[in-house]
Write an enzyme that holds these catalytic residues in place. Structure first.
Site, PDB file in Angstrom:
ATOM      1  N   ARG A 309       0.811  -1.192  -0.001  1.00  0.00           N
ATOM      2  CA  ARG A 309       0.084   0.068   0.002  1.00  0.00           C
ATOM      3  C   ARG A 309       0.919   1.362   0.111  1.00  0.00           C
ATOM      4  NH1 ARG A 309      -5.558   1.787   0.438  1.00  0.00           N
ATOM      5  NH2 ARG A 309      -6.112  -0.449   0.541  1.00  0.00           N
ATOM      6  N   GLU A 710      -9.912   6.064   6.962  1.00  0.00           N
ATOM      7  CA  GLU A 710      -8.626   5.945   6.830  1.00  0.00           C
ATOM      8  C   GLU A 710      -8.266   7.537   6.314  1.00  0.00           C
ATOM      9  OE1 GLU A 710      -8.102   2.013   5.336  1.00  0.00           O
ATOM     10  OE2 GLU A 710      -6.325   2.146   6.347  1.00  0.00           O
TER      11      GLU A 710
HETATM   12  N1  MTE Z   1     -12.691   5.320  14.330  1.00  0.00           N
HETATM   13  C1  MTE Z   1     -12.576   5.128  15.379  1.00  0.00           C
HETATM   14  N2  MTE Z   1     -13.440   5.696  16.392  1.00  0.00           N
HETATM   15  N3  MTE Z   1     -11.797   4.057  16.142  1.00  0.00           N
HETATM   16  C2  MTE Z   1     -11.198   2.954  15.233  1.00  0.00           C
HETATM   17  O1  MTE Z   1     -10.417   2.137  15.826  1.00  0.00           O
HETATM   18  N4  MTE Z   1     -10.169   2.817  13.073  1.00  0.00           N
HETATM   19  C3  MTE Z   1      -9.918   3.221  11.598  1.00  0.00           C
HETATM   20  C4  MTE Z   1     -11.102   3.948  11.163  1.00  0.00           C
HETATM   21  N5  MTE Z   1     -11.829   4.804  12.195  1.00  0.00           N
HETATM   22  C5  MTE Z   1     -11.009   3.326  13.955  1.00  0.00           C
HETATM   23  C6  MTE Z   1     -11.837   4.517  13.416  1.00  0.00           C
HETATM   24  C7  MTE Z   1      -9.453   2.315  10.839  1.00  0.00           C
HETATM   25  S1  MTE Z   1      -7.843   1.999  10.904  1.00  0.00           S
HETATM   26  C8  MTE Z   1     -10.165   1.819   9.816  1.00  0.00           C
HETATM   27  S2  MTE Z   1      -9.494   0.812   8.651  1.00  0.00           S
HETATM   28  C9  MTE Z   1     -11.734   1.913   9.710  1.00  0.00           C
HETATM   29  O2  MTE Z   1     -11.873   3.131  10.903  1.00  0.00           O
HETATM   30  C10 MTE Z   1     -12.517   0.626   9.835  1.00  0.00           C
HETATM   31  O3  MTE Z   1     -13.958   0.967   9.847  1.00  0.00           O
HETATM   32  P1  MTE Z   1     -14.621   1.088   8.593  1.00  0.00           P
HETATM   33  O4  MTE Z   1     -14.136   0.167   7.513  1.00  0.00           O
HETATM   34  O5  MTE Z   1     -16.074   0.819   8.801  1.00  0.00           O
HETATM   35  O6  MTE Z   1     -14.488   2.549   8.176  1.00  0.00           O
HETATM   36 MO1  MOS Z   2      -7.398  -0.166   9.195  1.00  0.00          MO
HETATM   37  S1  MOS Z   2      -5.334   0.154   9.388  1.00  0.00           S
HETATM   38  O1  MOS Z   2      -7.452  -0.860   7.915  1.00  0.00           O
HETATM   39  O2  MOS Z   2      -7.804  -1.464  10.350  1.00  0.00           O
END
Ligand code: MTE
Ligand code: MOS
Length: 762
Positions: A309, A710
């Site tokens: 990535r 992200e």
């Molecule tokens: N938001 C919160 N509040 N807590 C989290 O742990 N993880 C992030 C993001 N936002 C996270 C977060 C990460 S690394 C990812 S990949 C995505 O949320 C995963 O959830 P989604 O695919 O539903 O967006």
């Molecule tokens: Mo998020 S780093 O893809 O869990």
């Protein structure tokens, strides 16, 4: 319609009243619970020559000490390569657990752990990327992406060569790693785990116990944050809890304290980048040669896809006519670095932004002009052969944000401020972000759901995604409510369990809603068409004449409420449940040729940040940030705003405050909140404007939405660039740079370097 409405997070009330339950909160439900605590190695690298557990067994309250002799299956929790022994014969990082005590209380387990006698033969350790390169210590063979004619590099009139060191990042999820395991009455294993990937946790528990997968159930209620740190790294603790429960025939809790969590779990990968870039005189990038090295720590973990990535994102938003990029994961004697919001993308993007910033100063052009000149345009393809769909949004976002943030006017004002202030300087920068959405391993891009409707018209949704605070359950609830035409409060999203939806993917890559939301919508659509048939039958009309609306149907002038329709369907012996499935179409990637379409689409955004730097101390303040993000048609605007603000601030932490330091012995010197500086309220910009691109429907996605988890993190690069701008204003040095993170200390020394003799402090 629930979709598109600003609704509170589905657990908001529970979060603020403290009623929301997390894995560890369930401990009180297990009266017979044992606590597990590790025996940690005092070396970064050593052989374990003998373990004597006898003294520990004398400690009151101790039930057992787990060693490799207790493992009925395979004693390894490695997710990709099986390279993470639970009871290692060779210690690979400082404090790596070599045995686990089971006791009636945590205190007893902790006391006994100190009494386990372990003999070690210390070995030399590798503690930096450079040392790993020198000693040829790698976890992967080189990964390559190449495109175009690299002879352009030598022919370019302007060359920018250099090196950038990029620091890692601790996840610092508020809820540390936790798992409870117990045997049910049939002898099968049940596990509560704070895991982003219940299916993989299930598979690894099964592997360690030598059970088939149908004898292991993993449930995740919710996580108190994960950020990638529980994508694979929850597995080891679940495996230990399960092994303990298996051995002791009693429930076992593994919960890491903050210090243990920081010492034992992987972090964002530190990177070293070496680059040579060629530019035309007007600032067009012509060729880029790039070598990326990441510090993978002791085991492979997700380091390989993370490096991919990084390679995929070393273009960020820019067209690279010629590129040769090679990435390698170094093996060091540290925690195994792992997924962290952005998954290597941020590191790749930081490098190209560094290069463009240095080129701009060399050419005497404004950095935003150089950036803009290199933007992808519609029709361009990336260096891995994917057409850049939606590239026109880059320019749209850029121009609109410059407008709404008053970019030009503020730039002039800042020049005025800097001319009249000798020891404080302000800086302003705008940076873009383009982030590819999909797991780059194509097969992960699938999801399942099971939707149940009861005779009273109430709905239960089971799906494979996990909730970590990001609002997935909220969006799922909205999607189901809208698909079925019922109010939000008629839909209950159940906690994620492997016995409801099997073979799920990690909730990661920001694709949680794209995948699981689409699977839920699929299940709802099936039930809806059955209900339409029922209504048509009852009213004696054609199904096409049935209008499925808010809370029921309208057919042949008759209106039937949703719950009545459900009862009718039941009486007609029509099933009121369905399973849904979704797989992302059109994506593929071939690693050998480095070509394909790994991403279903790109998420775009940009940010403008302004900082003020104090030349005496290097301390700075973030005065203002403006963000414009492309979320497609937002399913849940309040959730998306929270993700944007939180992601950005987490990025600011990574780039400006948070610094991981390992000492010469491989000990993590920044092992707690007292030594590891996290962003807090005081680091939030004084003025913070977040907007979403309007009229941005994304074709082919659930509700026309785009992923948001992200992408905003990478908008924090605007802060680093604003700092560069401010530091540059202290002198007339051409090359203004500093390693990442740009802590006040680094900013101070950068200021010292750029102050020419004339400007130097006495
Ligand atoms: N938001 C919160 N509040 N807590 C989290 O742990 N993880 C992030 C993001 N936002 C996270 C977060 C990460 S690394 C990812 S990949 C995505 O949320 C995963 O959830 P989604 O695919 O539903 O967006
Ligand atoms: Mo998020 S780093 O893809 O869990």
């Amino acid at each position: 319609m629930s979709v598109g409405r600003s609704v509170p997070h589905e657990s908001a009330h529970e979060h603020v009243t403290g009623r929301a339950l997390y894995t560890d909160d369930l401990a009180s439900r297990f009266p017979n619970l044992l606590h597990a605590w590790p025996v940690c190695a005092p070396h970064a690298h050593a052989l374990v020559t003998a373990i004597d557990i006898a003294p520990a067994l004398e400690e009151p309250g101790v039930v057992h000490v787990l060693t490799k002799d207790d493992v009925p299956g395979e004693g390894d929790s490695g997710s990709t390569r099986h390279d993470e022994p639970l009871f290692p014969g060779e210690v690979m990082f400082h404090r790596q657990p070599v045995a686990w005590v089971l006791a009636e209380t945590l205190q007893a387990a902790q006391r006994a752990a100190r009494r386990v006698k372990v003999d070690y033969t210390p070995l030399p350790s590798i503690l930096s990327i450079q040392q790993a390169i020198d000693e040829n210590s790698f976890l992967t063979s080189p990964l390559r992406l190449a495109d175009g004619d690299m002879s352009a590099l030598d022919e370019s009139p302007v060359r920018i060569d250099g090196e950038l060191t990029i620091g890692g990042q601790e996840h610092f999820y508020l809820e540390t790693q936790a798992s409870i395991a117990w045997l049910d009455e049939t002898g099968a294993m049940s596990v509560h785990s704070s895991t982003q990937h219940p299916t993989e946790t299930q598979e690894i528990v099964a592997r360690v116990l030598g059970l088939s997968a149908n004898h292991v159930t993993v449930e995740c209620l919710r996580m108190g944050g994960a950020f990638g740190g529980k994508e694979v790294q929850a597995n080891a603790w679940a495996a230990i809890a399960a092994l303990g429960a298996w051995k002791a025939r009693r429930p076992v809790l593994v919960r890491l304290t903050r210090q243990l969590d920081m010492a034992l779990t992987g972090k964002r990968h530190p990177f070293l980048a070496r680059y040579s870039a060629g530019f035309s005189n007007d600032g067009h990038l012509q060729a880029l040669r790039l070598a990326l090295f990441s510090d993978g720590g002791w085991s492979l973990d997700l380091s390989e896809p993370i490096m991919w990535r990084a390679l995929f994102h070393c273009d960020n938003a820019y067209h690279l006519p010629a590129i040769e990029a090679v990435g390698r994961v170094c093996r060091t004697h540290k925690t195994s670095q792992t997924a962290f919001r952005g998954f290597g993308g941020p590191q790749g993007m930081l490098v190209i932004e560094e290069i463009l910033a240095l080129a701009a100063r060399r050419l005497g052009l404004a950095p935003d002009v150089v950036r803009e000149r290199n933007f992808y345009c519609p029709g361009h393809t990336t260096h891995y052969g994917q057409k850049v769909d939606g590239a026109e949004r880059l320019g749209l976002i850029w121009n609109r944000l410059k407008d709404t943030s008053d970019f030009e006017k503020r730039r002039q004002a800042i020049a005025g401020f800097n001319a009249t202030h000798l020891h404080e300087k302000r800086g302003l920068a705008i940076t873009p972000a383009k982030f590819g959405i999909s797991f780059t391993a194509t097969f992960f891009n699938q999801a399942g759901a099971v939707v149940l409707i009861y005779r009273d018209g109430s709905v239960q949704v089971n799906q494979g995604g996990t909730e970590m605070g990001q609002g997935l359950y909220t969006k799922i609830q909205q999607i189901a409510a809208s698909s079925l035409g019922v109010p939000l409060d008629r839909v209950r999203v159940m906690s994620t369990r492997t016995d409801k939806v099997p073979n799920t993917s990690a909730t990661a890559a920001s694709a949680g809603t794209d995948l699981n939301g689409a699977a839920v919508a699929d299940a709802c659509a099936q039930i809806r068409s059955r209900l339409i048939e029922v209504a048509a039958g009852a009213c004696g009309c054609d199904p096409s004449a049935v209008v499925f609306g808010e809370n029921g149907v309208l057919a042949a002038g008759m209106s039937v409420a949703f719950h009545e329709l459900c009862e009718m369907a039941y009486k007609c012996r029509v099933p009121l449940f369905a399973h849904g499935f979704y797989k992302t179409p059109e994506i593929h990637f071939d690693q050998a040729s480095g070509r394909g379409r790994p991403f279903y689409y790109y998420a775009y955004g940009a940010a403008v940040s302004e900082v003020e730097v104090d030349g005496f101390t290097g301390a700075y303040r973030l005065l203002r940030t403006d963000i414009l993000q492309d979320v497609g048609d937002s399913i849940s605007p309040v959730v998306d705003r929270g993700q944007t603000e939180g992601g950005f601030i987490q990025g600011v932490g990574w780039l400006t405050l948070e610094e991981l330091i390992w000492d010469d012995e491989g000990r993590l010197a920044t092992g707690g909140a007292s030594t590891y500086k996290l962003p807090s309220w005081s680091e939030v910009p004084d003025r913070f404007e977040v907007e979403f691109l309007s009229g941005a429907t994304q074709p082919g996605t659930i509700g026309g939405s785009k992923a948001i988890g992200e992408p905003p993190l990478m908008l924090a690069i605007s802060v680093r660039e604003a700092l560069r701008d401010a530091v540059a204003a202290f002198g007339d040095e051409e090359r203004v740079t500093f390693d990442s993170p740009a802590t006040p200390e680094r900013v101070f020394f950068a200021v010292q370097r750029v102050r020419s003799e004339r400007h130097a402090l006495p």
